[in-house]
Write an enzyme that holds these catalytic residues in place. Sequence first.
Site, short mmCIF file in Angstrom:
data_model
loop_
_atom_site.label_atom_id
_atom_site.label_comp_id
_atom_site.label_asym_id
_atom_site.label_seq_id
_atom_site.Cartn_x
_atom_site.Cartn_y
_atom_site.Cartn_z
CB SER A 81 -0.85 -0.03 1.26
OG SER A 81 -1.36 1.24 1.57
CE1 TYR A 117 -3.69 -2.69 5.62
CE2 TYR A 117 -3.24 -0.36 5.30
CZ TYR A 117 -3.51 -1.60 4.78
OH TYR A 117 -3.60 -1.75 3.41
CE LYS A 177 -1.39 -4.63 3.28
NZ LYS A 177 -1.69 -5.89 2.60
C1 UD1 Z 1 -6.81 5.18 3.70
C2 UD1 Z 1 -5.89 4.47 4.64
C3 UD1 Z 1 -4.76 3.84 3.87
C4 UD1 Z 1 -5.30 2.96 2.75
C5 UD1 Z 1 -6.21 3.80 1.86
C6 UD1 Z 1 -6.83 3.06 0.72
C7 UD1 Z 1 -6.14 5.86 6.66
C8 UD1 Z 1 -5.45 6.81 7.62
N1 UD1 Z 1 -5.40 5.43 5.63
O1 UD1 Z 1 -6.10 6.24 3.14
O2 UD1 Z 1 -3.95 3.09 4.72
O3 UD1 Z 1 -4.23 2.45 1.99
O4 UD1 Z 1 -7.26 4.32 2.67
O5 UD1 Z 1 -7.81 2.17 1.14
O6 UD1 Z 1 -7.31 5.51 6.83
N2 UD1 Z 1 -12.19 11.87 3.88
C9 UD1 Z 1 -13.18 12.76 4.28
N3 UD1 Z 1 -14.31 12.25 4.85
C10 UD1 Z 1 -14.53 10.92 5.02
C11 UD1 Z 1 -13.51 10.02 4.61
C12 UD1 Z 1 -12.36 10.53 4.06
O7 UD1 Z 1 -13.04 13.98 4.14
O8 UD1 Z 1 -15.57 10.53 5.56
C13 UD1 Z 1 -10.98 12.40 3.23
C14 UD1 Z 1 -9.68 12.10 3.98
O9 UD1 Z 1 -9.41 13.09 4.92
C15 UD1 Z 1 -8.67 12.05 2.83
C16 UD1 Z 1 -9.49 11.51 1.65
O10 UD1 Z 1 -10.85 11.77 1.99
O11 UD1 Z 1 -8.23 13.34 2.50
C17 UD1 Z 1 -9.31 10.05 1.41
O12 UD1 Z 1 -9.55 9.33 2.61
P1 UD1 Z 1 -9.63 7.73 2.65
O13 UD1 Z 1 -10.54 7.24 1.58
O14 UD1 Z 1 -9.92 7.31 4.05
O15 UD1 Z 1 -8.19 7.26 2.19
P2 UD1 Z 1 -6.73 7.61 2.82
O16 UD1 Z 1 -6.84 8.39 4.05
O17 UD1 Z 1 -5.90 8.14 1.71
#
Ligand code: UD1
Length: 332
Positions: free
Chosen positions: A124, A148, A152
């Site tokens: 990842s 997690y 990896k």
């Molecule tokens: C997450 C995981 C990462 C994993 C990746 C892909 C975490 C800290 N990291 O990354 O290990 O490899 O998913 O599955 O969880 N966001 C919102 N509102 C929400 C959800 C997300 O604003 O309800 C924003 C987050 O702040 C971020 C973006 O959307 O900026 C993407 O978030 P998310 O889909 O959870 O992925 P990652 O944080 O990149």
Amino acid sequence: MKILVTGGAGYIGSHTAVELLKAGYEITIVDNLSNSSIDVIDSIKEITNKDFNFYELDVKDEDKLNEVFVKENIEAVIHFAAFKAVGESVEKPLKYYENNLENTISLLKVMQKNNIKKIIFSSSACVYGDPEELPIKETAKLTTTNPYGATKHMIERILKDVYKAETDLSVIILRYFNPIGSDSSYKIGENPKGIPNNLMPFIVRVANREIDHLNIFGDDYDTKDGTGVRDYIHVTDLAIGHIKALEKANKDIGIFVYNLGTGTGYSVLEMVKTFEKVNNVKVPYEITKRRDGDIAACYADPSLAKEELGWVATKTLEDMCYDSYQYIINRK
Ligand code: UD1
């Protein structure tokens, strides 16, 4: 060629199984169904109109896994089986270290016993932590911020050590960015149990009125519009990356690491707007405070995968948003 897919009932595993079957490979799936369902196995068969054997087992169970290798004449492995919830890994670190590390060690031992030399490992982009430079190259410094991600990173290290001791292996480590979307049949896709943690599964539930609004975690990052930027990649593009990796493993001995991303970062607001436009729906949102552990921006330099695997992501953000929603509204 017969490929063992561990975790083949999961989100990325099932899409890869479909692409393997379409490309003419034979497969065997093992999965303990801890975060997936048996229906996915039937859906893979339905989509491809091909048959294969499925074993409900835990990869940690070396004896049972060995029986599968012997019975199925496995020639190469794609290893997805793992726990993947970042938040849960912080609360229950031992559960994550035990599961993700033990099952990989068990798998590598069984491969050794059966003289199997090719493995593709599902890593990842979280191994890059908060990256110092963008876009991220495979040579960037590795650092992780949660258990997690640490599993990896540790498994990558284990694979490197195993390769050093056994230099006739082909080991391919694929570092995924943010997979979204669904197979175009809409029979398989991402369907997390409970309230989703990741952005796209959350957006689709808001659009489908199962949740009333999206919380956007912070709009004061140093990014184009202040919201977090990620490299979203269509899960079918990602799945095809595994076929290309398998071709590489069949050709070259060595250990290789590739980013699988599009190379383009989109902000949370861009995701919401594109999703609304493509699907003609509303996604109400509120800006809330930053989520602990989040970073401002993360996107790949995918040029190595292009040069060495001949792989590039082809689907657009519009395709990803459309397919993610279609899967949810078509689900049984
Ligand atoms: C997450 C995981 C990462 C994993 C990746 C892909 C975490 C800290 N990291 O990354 O290990 O490899 O998913 O599955 O969880 N966001 C919102 N509102 C929400 C959800 C997300 O604003 O309800 C924003 C987050 O702040 C971020 C973006 O959307 O900026 C993407 O978030 P998310 O889909 O959870 O992925 P990652 O944080 O990149």
